[in-house]
Design a protein around this motif. Sequence first.
Motif, mmCIF file in Angstrom:
data_model
loop_
_atom_site.group_PDB
_atom_site.id
_atom_site.type_symbol
_atom_site.label_atom_id
_atom_site.label_comp_id
_atom_site.label_asym_id
_atom_site.label_seq_id
_atom_site.Cartn_x
_atom_site.Cartn_y
_atom_site.Cartn_z
ATOM 1 N N GLN A 120 0.821 -1.218 0.000
ATOM 2 C CA GLN A 120 0.000 0.000 0.000
ATOM 3 C C GLN A 120 0.850 1.260 0.000
ATOM 4 N N THR A 150 -6.656 8.152 8.565
ATOM 5 C CA THR A 150 -6.895 6.702 8.608
ATOM 6 C C THR A 150 -7.915 6.223 7.586
ATOM 7 N N THR A 159 -2.214 3.751 2.696
ATOM 8 C CA THR A 159 -2.145 3.532 4.137
ATOM 9 C C THR A 159 -1.458 4.732 4.776
ATOM 10 N N THR A 163 -2.348 4.228 10.682
ATOM 11 C CA THR A 163 -3.032 2.972 10.362
ATOM 12 C C THR A 163 -2.167 1.779 10.776
ATOM 13 N N ILE A 164 -0.849 1.930 10.620
ATOM 14 C CA ILE A 164 0.046 0.813 10.904
ATOM 15 C C ILE A 164 0.424 0.747 12.384
#
Lengths: 255, 153
Positions: A120, A150, A159, A163-164
């Motif tokens: 992504q 997000t 992404t 988000t991670i």
Amino acid sequence: MQNNTFSGLFVGQNLVKLSAVASTNAYVKEVLSNSAPLPEGTVIMAENQFEGRGQQQNTWLSEAGKNLTFSVLLSPGFLQITQQFELNKAISLAVLDVLKPLLGSTVSIKWPNDILVDKQKIAGILIENIVQGSRWKHAVIGIGLNVNQTEFPDSLNATSIRTILHRDCDLNQLLADLCRAIEARYLALKSRKFDRIHQEYLNGLYKFEDSATFKLGDELKTGRIIGVSNIGLLQIDFGDQICEFGFKEIAFIID
Amino acid sequence: MDIKQIQELIKFVHKSGVNEVSIEEKDFKITIKTNQAPTVVNATIPAAAPVAAPAPQVSAPAATPAAPAADDSKLITIKSPMIGTFYRSSSPDKPVFVNVGDEIKPGQVLCIVEAMKLFNEIEAEVSGRIVKVLIDNASPIEYDQPLFLVEPA
């Protein structure tokens, strides 16, 4: 608008923060075209960039205040115009230098300069040069990095750091880290460490020396990226033949 | 007398219907003949004549009459500094940077050459007027390929 400085750096010494601007790259070019002197290393940061650009038609969608959108002015006159891709490698690596320690080893460069985490997109780079005759006067480096946003349209396959990592990240700290990394890579370029930069760029490439599917016109073909030419052409081994491609002549199929 | 004045003069003589006009100034002599269909211009220009022509091939012996009205030799060709794709505007919905007939000045953006997603704004080095745009928008171009013809100011 406010001015900040990061100590000991020339990239970011002159930092201009704008609350809202159509595109930070366009802003830098506009200031330059009015022949206002801008020191090399000037950084223009937008809290809300509402018309950020990818390539000609593609726009970069960013929620106000959640992401990093900024431009850096460089004057790479020490390089020939034919060496432009060297700067692209150095800048791509600088973004990787900051994101890898944060997000791990799945951060890669999708040729020529998108930054992916796994499959992504997390960051994009847009380099616009100003050339007069055969002289490379300026490079305006635009970087968009998804940080605390997000929600993205599915079609973008994007992404963000939040988000991670599931936590907010400080934009100013990230900007300072990116300026430091850009400066280090730029100085390596000035010291003509082309071989090392080239090798690191290849090692950082998404699907380097790995089997991947590519779209060539209407045709899908499986091949392996084996290198990048001096001017930046992507070299792919299809088994029966090795071919070189320019941007937009080929697309990855990211499955 | 500069190139523009000479062009004006040729037009004027051509329209006037006379066969031949000679003008002699202190270090400059020009003869324009219009007796036949093609307009013939014989001009004797001393080496020191203040005709702005950066083209080096003009350094012919001073006594030799210049070739027939070869205006093209006075035009400057702007060439591509790189391989890439030629764009006449910054994006499809934006107006072109320059059109035929536009006056340009050094530092003015003429076109964009894109290569590997790196966008190069090509600026003019000279002042003048765009006479011809030689490449279609979004066409691939080679290194050194002529892009514009410019009549120097």
